[in-house]
Design a protein around this motif. Sequence first.
Motif, PDB file in Angstrom:
ATOM      1  N   SER A 120       0.807  -1.197   0.200  1.00 46.13           N
ATOM      2  CA  SER A 120      -0.300   0.198   0.011  1.00 46.13           C
ATOM      3  C   SER A 120       0.738   1.173  -0.226  1.00 46.13           C
ATOM      4  O   SER A 120       0.276   2.221  -0.501  1.00 46.13           O
ATOM      5  N   ILE A 121       1.749   1.135   0.860  1.00 47.98           N
ATOM      6  CA  ILE A 121       3.490   2.595   0.326  1.00 47.98           C
ATOM      7  C   ILE A 121       3.295   2.804  -0.525  1.00 47.98           C
ATOM      8  O   ILE A 121       3.679   3.854  -0.868  1.00 47.98           O
ATOM      9  N   LEU A 122       4.265   1.183  -1.024  1.00 50.76           N
ATOM     10  CA  LEU A 122       4.373   1.582  -2.271  1.00 50.76           C
ATOM     11  C   LEU A 122       3.637   2.163  -3.101  1.00 50.76           C
ATOM     12  O   LEU A 122       4.421   2.811  -4.235  1.00 50.76           O
ATOM     13  N   ASN A 123       2.705   1.745  -4.113  1.00 51.76           N
ATOM     14  CA  ASN A 123       2.175   2.592  -4.084  1.00 51.76           C
ATOM     15  C   ASN A 123       1.012   3.636  -4.169  1.00 51.76           C
ATOM     16  O   ASN A 123       1.341   4.126  -5.291  1.00 51.76           O
ATOM     17  N   SER A 124       2.149   4.181  -2.645  1.00 53.89           N
ATOM     18  CA  SER A 124       1.503   5.379  -2.891  1.00 53.89           C
ATOM     19  C   SER A 124       2.514   6.458  -3.241  1.00 53.89           C
ATOM     20  O   SER A 124       1.850   7.247  -3.581  1.00 53.89           O
ATOM     21  N   ILE A 125       3.129   5.886  -2.838  1.00 52.79           N
ATOM     22  CA  ILE A 125       4.334   6.697  -3.238  1.00 52.79           C
ATOM     23  C   ILE A 125       5.169   6.561  -4.934  1.00 52.79           C
ATOM     24  O   ILE A 125       4.968   7.387  -5.742  1.00 52.79           O
ATOM     25  N   THR A 126       4.720   5.469  -5.623  1.00 51.29           N
ATOM     26  CA  THR A 126       4.361   5.324  -7.118  1.00 51.29           C
ATOM     27  C   THR A 126       2.946   5.850  -7.433  1.00 51.29           C
ATOM     28  O   THR A 126       2.973   5.859  -9.316  1.00 51.29           O
ATOM     29  N   PHE A 127       2.145   6.249  -6.726  1.00 56.36           N
ATOM     30  CA  PHE A 127       0.820   6.701  -7.692  1.00 56.36           C
ATOM     31  C   PHE A 127       0.212   5.466  -8.575  1.00 56.36           C
ATOM     32  O   PHE A 127       0.156   5.759  -9.435  1.00 56.36           O
ATOM     33  N   SER A 128       0.403   4.747  -7.597  1.00 59.52           N
ATOM     34  CA  SER A 128      -0.257   3.562  -8.328  1.00 59.52           C
ATOM     35  C   SER A 128      -0.843   2.272  -7.669  1.00 59.52           C
ATOM     36  O   SER A 128      -1.430   2.595  -6.065  1.00 59.52           O
ATOM     37  N   ASP A 129      -1.618   1.488  -8.134  1.00 57.19           N
ATOM     38  CA  ASP A 129      -2.510   0.627  -7.108  1.00 57.19           C
ATOM     39  C   ASP A 129      -2.881  -0.900  -8.052  1.00 57.19           C
ATOM     40  O   ASP A 129      -3.676  -1.290  -7.563  1.00 57.19           O
ATOM     41  N   PHE A 130      -2.286  -1.466  -8.996  1.00 58.49           N
ATOM     42  CA  PHE A 130      -1.986  -1.719  -9.906  1.00 58.49           C
ATOM     43  C   PHE A 130      -0.967  -3.110  -8.175  1.00 58.49           C
ATOM     44  O   PHE A 130       0.423  -3.300  -7.834  1.00 58.49           O
ATOM     45  N   ILE A 131      -1.773  -4.362  -8.939  1.00 55.63           N
ATOM     46  CA  ILE A 131      -1.226  -5.595  -8.046  1.00 55.63           C
ATOM     47  C   ILE A 131      -1.128  -7.230  -8.973  1.00 55.63           C
ATOM     48  O   ILE A 131      -2.480  -7.471  -9.534  1.00 55.63           O
ATOM     49  N   SER A 132      -0.107  -7.866  -8.790  1.00 56.88           N
ATOM     50  CA  SER A 132       0.027  -9.196 -10.006  1.00 56.88           C
ATOM     51  C   SER A 132      -1.556 -10.319  -9.485  1.00 56.88           C
ATOM     52  O   SER A 132      -1.101  -9.522  -8.251  1.00 56.88           O
ATOM     53  N   PHE A 133      -1.872 -10.933 -10.344  1.00 60.35           N
ATOM     54  CA  PHE A 133      -2.835 -11.541  -9.810  1.00 60.35           C
ATOM     55  C   PHE A 133      -2.347 -12.890  -9.008  1.00 60.35           C
ATOM     56  O   PHE A 133      -2.228 -13.038  -8.097  1.00 60.35           O
ATOM     57  N   LEU A 134      -0.351 -13.165  -9.250  1.00 55.88           N
ATOM     58  CA  LEU A 134      -0.084 -13.863  -8.669  1.00 55.88           C
ATOM     59  C   LEU A 134      -0.356 -13.063  -6.718  1.00 55.88           C
ATOM     60  O   LEU A 134      -0.042 -13.997  -5.817  1.00 55.88           O
ATOM     61  N   GLY A 135       0.925 -12.253  -6.814  1.00 59.45           N
ATOM     62  CA  GLY A 135       1.128 -10.726  -5.501  1.00 59.45           C
ATOM     63  C   GLY A 135      -0.895 -11.274  -4.672  1.00 59.45           C
ATOM     64  O   GLY A 135      -0.305 -11.151  -3.554  1.00 59.45           O
ATOM     65  N   CYS A 136      -1.090 -10.842  -5.351  1.00 55.76           N
ATOM     66  CA  CYS A 136      -3.305 -11.113  -5.034  1.00 55.76           C
ATOM     67  C   CYS A 136      -3.470 -12.052  -4.039  1.00 55.76           C
ATOM     68  O   CYS A 136      -3.317 -12.245  -2.906  1.00 55.76           O
ATOM     69  N   VAL A 137      -2.992 -13.744  -4.623  1.00 52.20           N
ATOM     70  CA  VAL A 137      -3.113 -15.137  -3.989  1.00 52.20           C
ATOM     71  C   VAL A 137      -2.418 -14.879  -3.019  1.00 52.20           C
ATOM     72  O   VAL A 137      -2.595 -15.717  -2.389  1.00 52.20           O
TER      73      VAL A 137
END
Length: 314
Positions: free
Chosen positions: A79-96
Motif C-alpha cells: 500500500s505504501i509503495l503504491n502511494s509513493i509511485t501513484f500506482s494501484d496495481f497488484i499482480s494476480f500471483l501477488g494477490c493470491v
Amino acid sequence: MMNQTLLMEFSLMGFTESQMLLRLHTVVFSLIYLVAMMENLIIILLTVLDQRLHSPMYFFLRHLSFVDLCLISATLPKSILNSITFSDFISFLGCVLQLFCVVLLSGSEIGILTAMSYDRYIAICHPLHYEGVMSKGLCVQLMTISWLNGGVLGILYSSGTFSLNFCGSTKIHQFFCDVPALLRLSCSKEYATINVCVAIGICYAFSCLVCIVISYVHIFATVLKIPTRQKQSRAFSTCLPHLIVVSAFLLTGAIAYLKPVSDEPSLLDLFVSVFYSVVPPTLNPVIYCLRSKDIKSALGKILSKVKRSGIMER
C-alpha cells in the motif's frame, strides 16, 4: 464460462485521489509500519537474548511478535509503495500470495492467543503445577498446531476464492487482497466452496473464543479470591487487555467475513480491515510486553551494554 483470472491483474483501491492526502497516507502508514517493526523486533530480540525471558509466556509472546511482524508486512508495504509511485496495481500471483499470508497469519495469531490464555490459566489457577504442565514439549505442540491451523485456513481460503470466475471490473475496493473484496469482483453465482471455507473459519475462531472465555472465567474466579486488592488489580491489569484485544480482533474479523457481500463498498469495510490487519501488530507489543517489568529490565540491560561498549570504543 472460462476462468479469466490468469489473464488479469488487479488494482487496489487508494484511500484518496488527492496527491496531498495520498502523501499524508504514505507518511502515516510508513510511521505505523516502522513503529510496529521496531516494537516487534525488540520483543523478538529480547526474548531470544535474555535467559530470564525463556519462560513459556515469553515463548508465546515471541511467536506472537513474529506473526504480527509478518502480518503487517503482508499488507502495508504494498500500500505504501503504491502511494509513493501513484500506482494501484497488484499482480494476480501477488494477490493470491497476499490473501494466503493474511489468512494464514490471522489464523495462527488466533491460535497463539488461545495458547496464551491457557498459559495464564495454568500460571494463575494452578501455579504449583505450572512448570510441569507448561513443558517445552507442550509449548512447541501448541505453537505447531496454531501454525498448521493457520496454514490450512490460508490454503482453503486462497484456493476457494481464486477458483471463482472473475470478470468485468478488476478494482478491489480494499487496500490489500481480502476475501470479501474479491467476492465483489466475481461473476460466479455459486459460492459453495468459499461458504464452506468461511464455515470452517467460523468454527475454528469460535472454538478458540470459547477456550479463551473458559480460561478467563476460571482466572477471574481465582483472582477474586485473592485477599489483597493490590494483587487483584495487578492480575486484572494483566488479563483484561488480553481479553479485550482478543475480543476486538475476532469481532472485527467476524464483521468483515460474515457481512453480506454488497456491490457498494463502505467506509466500515475499510475501517474493519485496517483494525484486524494493522492495529493488532502495532498495539500487541505495548499491551503484552512493553509494560512488563521483565521486558523493561532486559531492555535496560541491553542498552547499558551497548552504551558501555560505545564508551570503550571511544
